[in-house]
Enzyme design. Structure first.
Site, PDB file in Angstrom:
ATOM      1  N   CYS A 189      -4.789   2.335  -3.798  1.00  0.00           N
ATOM      2  CA  CYS A 189      -3.569   2.856  -3.150  1.00  0.00           C
ATOM      3  C   CYS A 189      -2.394   1.902  -3.324  1.00  0.00           C
ATOM      4  O   CYS A 189      -1.536   1.782  -2.435  1.00  0.00           O
ATOM      5  CB  CYS A 189      -3.812   3.160  -1.669  1.00  0.00           C
ATOM      6  SG  CYS A 189      -4.871   4.581  -1.392  1.00  0.00           S
ATOM      7  N   HIS A 240       0.859  -1.184   0.000  1.00  0.00           N
ATOM      8  CA  HIS A 240       0.000   0.000   0.000  1.00  0.00           C
ATOM      9  C   HIS A 240       0.894   1.232   0.000  1.00  0.00           C
ATOM     10  O   HIS A 240       2.036   1.195   0.469  1.00  0.00           O
ATOM     11  CB  HIS A 240      -0.873  -0.039   1.263  1.00  0.00           C
ATOM     12  CG  HIS A 240      -1.964   0.972   1.330  1.00  0.00           C
ATOM     13  ND1 HIS A 240      -1.732   2.291   1.699  1.00  0.00           N
ATOM     14  CD2 HIS A 240      -3.295   0.871   1.116  1.00  0.00           C
ATOM     15  CE1 HIS A 240      -2.879   2.941   1.694  1.00  0.00           C
ATOM     16  NE2 HIS A 240      -3.852   2.115   1.341  1.00  0.00           N
ATOM     17  N   ASP A 275       2.767  -4.822   8.350  1.00  0.00           N
ATOM     18  CA  ASP A 275       1.535  -4.083   8.066  1.00  0.00           C
ATOM     19  C   ASP A 275       0.382  -5.081   8.170  1.00  0.00           C
ATOM     20  O   ASP A 275       0.170  -5.900   7.275  1.00  0.00           O
ATOM     21  CB  ASP A 275       1.607  -3.469   6.671  1.00  0.00           C
ATOM     22  CG  ASP A 275       0.315  -2.761   6.254  1.00  0.00           C
ATOM     23  OD1 ASP A 275      -0.687  -2.876   6.989  1.00  0.00           O
ATOM     24  OD2 ASP A 275       0.313  -2.132   5.181  1.00  0.00           O
ATOM     25  N   GLN A 311      -4.945  -5.426   7.016  1.00  0.00           N
ATOM     26  CA  GLN A 311      -5.948  -6.325   6.446  1.00  0.00           C
ATOM     27  C   GLN A 311      -6.011  -7.666   7.174  1.00  0.00           C
ATOM     28  O   GLN A 311      -6.766  -8.556   6.769  1.00  0.00           O
ATOM     29  CB  GLN A 311      -5.633  -6.563   4.963  1.00  0.00           C
ATOM     30  CG  GLN A 311      -5.652  -5.320   4.102  1.00  0.00           C
ATOM     31  CD  GLN A 311      -7.035  -4.691   3.997  1.00  0.00           C
ATOM     32  OE1 GLN A 311      -8.050  -5.353   4.152  1.00  0.00           O
ATOM     33  NE2 GLN A 311      -7.075  -3.397   3.717  1.00  0.00           N
ATOM     34  N   LYS A 360     -10.959  -0.519  10.113  1.00  0.00           N
ATOM     35  CA  LYS A 360     -11.133  -1.724   9.303  1.00  0.00           C
ATOM     36  C   LYS A 360     -11.593  -2.913  10.139  1.00  0.00           C
ATOM     37  O   LYS A 360     -11.974  -3.952   9.592  1.00  0.00           O
ATOM     38  CB  LYS A 360      -9.822  -2.074   8.581  1.00  0.00           C
ATOM     39  CG  LYS A 360      -9.370  -1.031   7.566  1.00  0.00           C
ATOM     40  CD  LYS A 360      -8.093  -1.468   6.879  1.00  0.00           C
ATOM     41  CE  LYS A 360      -7.489  -0.346   6.038  1.00  0.00           C
ATOM     42  NZ  LYS A 360      -8.309   0.006   4.873  1.00  0.00           N
TER      43      LYS A 360
END
Length: 412
Positions: A370, A129, A206, A209, A232
């Protein structure tokens, strides 16, 4: 709605908890398949925000009066919930941020200021991202370091051998996405970290998600840093978490100065607070953090096992049903995937398809998500992306398939 087959998971009851799902868009019942961008919020999160502002509104850590104590207790309770959720060793290893992006920028600034110099290398991957690309580019511009990018295969899987060969004595940090927001690829993060640690290279994960979909144990992973966003995972916007191992967070300089991150301030010098407050300058998003705690409690009430199992069913069903559409091209076909399906339909531009689907009440994401460098690598302008959460149904997927047939008919 779909009759689910998972013991202990009541899909109808879950859907009833999310008020946004029960509305019409353009005269059609809403189908919300944009969960990778942001999730919907259960009523209890909305109610918790209302309760804070109506009954507990006060600043934290700075008052002896009752409201301040209540707000502080609720604010710190969320920190405890996060610690338990990701199995951090210490509660003070949990740093509040406004999201994944801020967490990465914090490490890029503080770690970069102390450890990165000209000629050093930072490794990311092709599927990152923008928030895990641009902060490192800025750091490289400041220091003269170099950004190295691990390639991927056509399936969207990481070229692990290339990653292995890229690690060297020049590598000072690996920062990589656990699950791709564009492709749904689940990267082999335990192996990524293990290989880096064999060379004493720290790793930032990261996990934006990941946390909405499956359990993460930072001690088992042995992650040095991990970042994710509250919005999220069914919590409020403007909330996020940076996890860092105690040894790193104690060692790094603060990246913002102000109230609440200090012990003593004099005009000739300042001493900083202990963790976690060293990295939490100023009045924080108190309501957001408290609401995030409610979101975590909601996830706990359902359980990651049930969440992962139902979303796996949705992914399998969606892939199968969408696969029946002529001229469909799936973008991202890794063996290990989360509940994200990116695709193209013939020569139809994603924006055109997304606009028509919206008229049918179906919300998907269109564009580069993104991840412009990834789309450039794939030589496409973007994709259509349907991303599922545990409150979605197979009937909604059927409506998406019907909608795409409508799109195809309109474009001849």
């Amino acid at each position: 709605m779909s009759t689910q087959t998972l013991p202990g998971f009541d899909l109808a009851k879950v859907r009833a908890d999310f008020p946004t799902l029960h509305q019409e868009v353009n005269g059609k019942p809403l189908v919300y398949f944009d969960n990778a961008a942001t999730s919907q919020k259960p009523q209890l999160v909305i109610d918790r925000l209302d309760q804070y502002y109506a009954r507990e509104n006060s600043n934290v850590h700075r008052g002896v009066h009752t409201l301040s104590q209540q707000a502080t207790d609720a604010y710190e309770h969320t920190r405890s919930l996060v610690q338990q959720m990701i199995n951090a060793q210490h509660q003070h290893e949990i740093i509040y941020t406004k999201g994944t992006t801020e967490g990465i920028n914090l490490i890029a600034f503080s770690f970069g200021q102390k450890y990165i110099k000209e000629g050093d290398e930072i490794i990311i991957s092709t599927m990152e991202h923008h928030s895990n690309i641009v902060p490192w580019q800025l750091l490289c511009e400041r220091t003269g370091a170099k950004l190295k990018v691990v390639p991927i295969f056509e399936s969207g899987e990481l070229d692990f051998e290339a990653y292995k060969n890229m690690l060297s004595e020049k590598t000072k940090l690996v920062s990589m996405v656990y699950i791709s927001n564009s492709l749904g690829t689940i990267n082999p993060m335990p192996e990524i970290i293990k290989l880096a640690h064999e060379r004493d290279i720290p790793v930032l994960v990261d996990a934006a998600q990941v946390v909405p979909h499956m359990a993460v144990d930072v001690q088992e992973l042995d992650a040095d840093f991990m970042v994710f966003s509250g919005h999220k995972m069914f919590g409020p916007t403007g909330t996020g978490i940076l996890y860092g191992k105690e040894k790193w967070l104690n060692d790094l300089p603060p990246w913002m100065g102000g109230g609440d991150m200090i012990k003593v301030v004099r005009f000739d010098h300042t001493t900083y607070s202990d963790l976690p407050h060293k990295f939490e300058a100023g009045t924080p998003n108190i309501a957001g953090a408290i609401g995030l705690g409610a979101g975590i409690e909601y996830i706990n009430s359902i359980g990651y096992d049930a969440i992962s199992a139902w979303e796996h069913e949705l992914l399998a069903y969606g892939t199968e049903q969408l696969g029946t559409i002529p001229d469909i091209r799936f973008v991202g076909t890794a063996k290990e995937k989360a509940s994200v399906i990116s695709f193209l339909i013939g020569d139809i531009h994603p924006y055109d398809a997304g606009t028509i689907l919206d008229q049918l009440g179906i919300a998907i994401r269109t564009g580069h998500h993104c991840t412009q460098p990834l789309m450039h690598h794939l030589q496409i302008p973007g994709t259509m992306r349907a991303s599922f959460a545990f409150y979605n149904t197979k009937e909604e997927i059927d409506r998406l398939v019907e909608g795409i047939h409508r799109v195809k008919k309109m474009f001849g």
